[in-house]
Design a protein around this motif. Structure first.
Motif, short mmCIF file in Angstrom:
data_model
loop_
_atom_site.label_atom_id
_atom_site.label_comp_id
_atom_site.label_asym_id
_atom_site.label_seq_id
_atom_site.Cartn_x
_atom_site.Cartn_y
_atom_site.Cartn_z
N GLY A 99 0.96 -1.07 0.24
CA GLY A 99 0.24 -0.02 0.17
C GLY A 99 0.97 1.56 0.61
O GLY A 99 2.18 0.81 0.53
N GLU A 153 4.17 1.44 -3.88
CA GLU A 153 3.01 0.09 -2.98
C GLU A 153 4.35 -0.54 -2.05
O GLU A 153 3.36 -1.20 -1.24
CB GLU A 153 2.05 -0.13 -3.95
N GLN A 199 -0.72 -8.04 3.19
CA GLN A 199 -1.66 -6.93 2.67
C GLN A 199 -2.40 -6.45 4.53
O GLN A 199 -2.11 -6.82 5.11
CB GLN A 199 -3.14 -8.12 2.63
N ARG A 200 -3.01 -5.08 3.66
CA ARG A 200 -3.49 -4.24 5.07
C ARG A 200 -4.57 -4.62 5.38
O ARG A 200 -5.86 -4.71 4.41
CB ARG A 200 -2.90 -3.27 4.30
N THR A 203 -8.52 -3.67 2.89
CA THR A 203 -8.22 -3.76 1.66
C THR A 203 -8.42 -5.41 0.73
O THR A 203 -8.54 -5.85 2.13
CB THR A 203 -6.69 -3.70 1.22
N ASP A 207 -6.29 -5.65 -4.85
CA ASP A 207 -5.69 -4.35 -4.87
C ASP A 207 -4.17 -4.56 -5.22
O ASP A 207 -3.77 -3.13 -5.32
CB ASP A 207 -6.18 -3.81 -3.34
N LEU A 271 -6.49 4.43 -4.93
CA LEU A 271 -6.10 2.66 -4.27
C LEU A 271 -6.83 2.82 -2.82
O LEU A 271 -6.99 3.88 -2.23
CB LEU A 271 -4.66 2.07 -3.74
N PRO A 272 -8.34 1.58 -2.34
CA PRO A 272 -8.73 1.81 -1.58
C PRO A 272 -7.66 2.47 0.15
O PRO A 272 -7.94 2.51 0.82
CB PRO A 272 -9.53 0.54 -1.33
N ALA A 273 -6.56 1.37 0.33
CA ALA A 273 -5.43 1.63 1.00
C ALA A 273 -5.17 2.96 1.69
O ALA A 273 -4.76 3.05 2.64
CB ALA A 273 -4.12 0.64 0.56
N GLN A 275 -7.42 4.84 1.67
CA GLN A 275 -8.51 5.49 1.85
C GLN A 275 -8.74 5.36 3.69
O GLN A 275 -9.21 6.91 4.47
CB GLN A 275 -9.23 5.50 1.36
#
Ligand code: NAP
Length: 281
Positions: A99, A153, A199-200, A203, A207, A271-273, A275
């Motif tokens: 991310g 990322e 992975q966060r 997310t 992604d 990217l949603p990460a 947000q």
């Protein structure tokens, strides 16, 4: 190290993935394996499995959080107090974070730096004297194909692996002629728990845009090539044909050209990460 017959190897990150597989492949030849990770149940399970394949093997499970300096110190003290005849150090434990850097959790970034860089360096520093006593010996540091160029990322992760590769090459040169060989392993994508760990929260796996499937190499092959590389005193092991082609392409390309392939900031902002943190600001 021509073979690993009767060797004593310490493997960090032995509870899963590449480290676990290296333990499996060393078990039939080695005399003593020291398995290091946080998850004791996994290590104990592996210990039983390895003793099933080689009842003569001595297996010690060391439950250590490598992000904790104090626990790293305790591991080193345990090795010294028990006069372990270490001849093979495998610095394999590592983790990533997928991310944008700006939205990353600082404590997680610190753990990545501690495990991937600080603990690896400290284990080399404190254990080289032990390796010197039981020559010939070897150090295998697990880097990544991500060490070859910056990875938006996964900025911190790729930078830690660039450190591992650079450090390993320099250490190899320093230790030339001492009987201690240094190899670093640069795998491309391998199916392990790595992706899940990176992975966060919040997310989706989609992604994460991994390298195309043709770059994938099985964990068994990665471990086998790594150990063969150490046995043949290779400076670097890059498992997989297509990974070698890609790395050659990167090596021959000037940075200004490579930058064209990095995702733009506009793309990254989608990217949603990013947000969850922006929502708190
Ligand atoms: N899989 C890939 O695609 C890939 C590609 C290139 C390079 N690599 C590198 O390969 C190495 C092994 O990764 P893997 O793919 O096998 O991933 P994995 O399946 O997630 O295994 C990581 C290992 O590291 C250990 N670890 C993580 N944090 C730790 C901590 N704080 N203290 C002690 N141990 C810790 C884990 O054990 P516990 O959780 O039990 O502590 C686990 O045994 C890493 O250095 C990784 O960067 C992987």
């Amino acid at each position: 190290m021509k073979d690993f017959l009767e060797s004593t190897a310490l493997i960090t990150g032995a509870s899963s993935g590449i480290g676990l597989e290296m333990a499996r492949q060393l078990a039939p030849m080695a005399a003593h394996l020291i398995l290091v990770a946080r998850r004791r149940d996994r290590l104990e399970e592996l210990r039983q499995e390895l003793l099933g394949t080689n009842p003569e093997l001595r297996v010690d499970c060391q439950c250590v959080d490598l992000a904790d300096k104090h626990q790293v110190g305790e591991l080193i003290a345990w090795l010294r107090d028990n006069q372990v005849k270490l001849d093979f150090l495998i610095n394999n434990a590592g983790l990533g974070d997928h991310g944008p850097f700006e939205a990353s959790d600082w404590e997680r970034v610190e753990r990545i730096l501690q495990v991937n860089v600080v603990a690896l360096t400290e284990l080399c520093h404190r254990l080289i004297p032990l390796l010197r006593r039981h020559r010939p010996g070897a150090i295998l540091n697990v880097s990544s194909v991500a060490s070859f160029l910056p990875v938006p990322e996964m900025a911190v992760y790729a930078a830690t692996k660039a450190y591992v590769s650079s450090f390993s090459e320099a250490l190899r040169a320093e230790l030339r002629g001492t009987g201690i060989a240094v190899t670093h392993l640069c795998p491309g994508p391998v199916d392990t728990e790595f992706g899940e760990v990176a992975q966060r929260e919040g997310t989706a796996p989609e992604d994460f845009r991994p390298m195309p499937a043709m770059f994938k190499v099985s964990v068994e092959r990665v471990a086998r090539q790594a150990l063969r590389g150490v046995a043949r005193d290779r400076a670097r092991v890059l498992p997989g044909f297509w990974i070698n082609v890609a790395v050659l392409g990167v090596a021959l390309s000037p940075m200004f050209l490579l930058r064209l392939f990095f995702p733009s900031s506009a793309e990254r902002a989608q990217l949603p990460a990013l947000q969850p943190r922006l929502a708190h600001e």
